[in-house]
Design a protein around this motif. Structure first.
Motif, PDB file in Angstrom:
ATOM      1  N   MET A  24       2.140   1.807  -3.462  1.00  0.00           N
ATOM      2  CA  MET A  24       1.353   1.860  -4.311  1.00  0.00           C
ATOM      3  C   MET A  24       1.080   4.174  -4.460  1.00  0.00           C
ATOM      4  N   LYS A  54       1.182  -0.875  -0.197  1.00  0.00           N
ATOM      5  CA  LYS A  54       0.185  -0.063  -0.104  1.00  0.00           C
ATOM      6  C   LYS A  54       0.698   1.923   0.258  1.00  0.00           C
ATOM      7  N   TYR A  71       1.658   1.400 -10.941  1.00  0.00           N
ATOM      8  CA  TYR A  71       1.199  -0.249 -11.124  1.00  0.00           C
ATOM      9  C   TYR A  71      -0.203   0.469 -11.102  1.00  0.00           C
ATOM     10  N   ARG A  72      -1.108  -0.540 -11.943  1.00  0.00           N
ATOM     11  CA  ARG A  72      -2.628  -0.685 -12.242  1.00  0.00           C
ATOM     12  C   ARG A  72      -3.192  -1.184 -10.684  1.00  0.00           C
ATOM     13  N   SER A  73      -2.767  -2.637  -9.703  1.00  0.00           N
ATOM     14  CA  SER A  73      -3.694  -3.501  -9.007  1.00  0.00           C
ATOM     15  C   SER A  73      -2.467  -2.999  -7.780  1.00  0.00           C
ATOM     16  N   THR A  74      -3.316  -3.989  -5.981  1.00  0.00           N
ATOM     17  CA  THR A  74      -2.451  -4.472  -5.811  1.00  0.00           C
ATOM     18  C   THR A  74      -1.455  -5.323  -5.904  1.00  0.00           C
ATOM     19  N   ASP A  84      -0.417  -6.055  -9.174  1.00  0.00           N
ATOM     20  CA  ASP A  84       0.472  -5.606  -9.760  1.00  0.00           C
ATOM     21  C   ASP A  84       1.653  -4.938  -9.466  1.00  0.00           C
ATOM     22  N   CYS A  85       1.485  -4.775  -8.613  1.00  0.00           N
ATOM     23  CA  CYS A  85       2.384  -3.536  -7.607  1.00  0.00           C
ATOM     24  C   CYS A  85       2.877  -5.134  -7.092  1.00  0.00           C
TER      25      CYS A  85
END
Length: 61
Positions: free
Chosen positions: A6, A3, A12-15, A17-18
């Protein structure tokens, strides 16, 4: 930790992805950065809290 990463970087596109990119680029150890410092802070607070709790309990019994 994901979090925080991000919030600091908008690439980053999503959690997931990160998480995946961090694991791929930095390895598993990247998720434990700052663990020792955080454990020392939280651990010392817990020791003091439980010692105080036991003293208060023994005082009222």
């Amino acid at each position: 930790w994901v979090k925080s990463r991000m919030m600091g970087d908008s690439t980053y596109r999503s959690t997931f992805d990160c998480f995946a990119k961090t694991l791929k680029n930095d390895g598993l150890a990247a998720f434990y950065k700052g663990f020792i410092a955080n454990f020392c802070r939280v651990g010392s607070w817990n020791v003091i809290m439980f010692l105080t709790l036991e003293q208060v309990r023994s005082f009222f019994q």
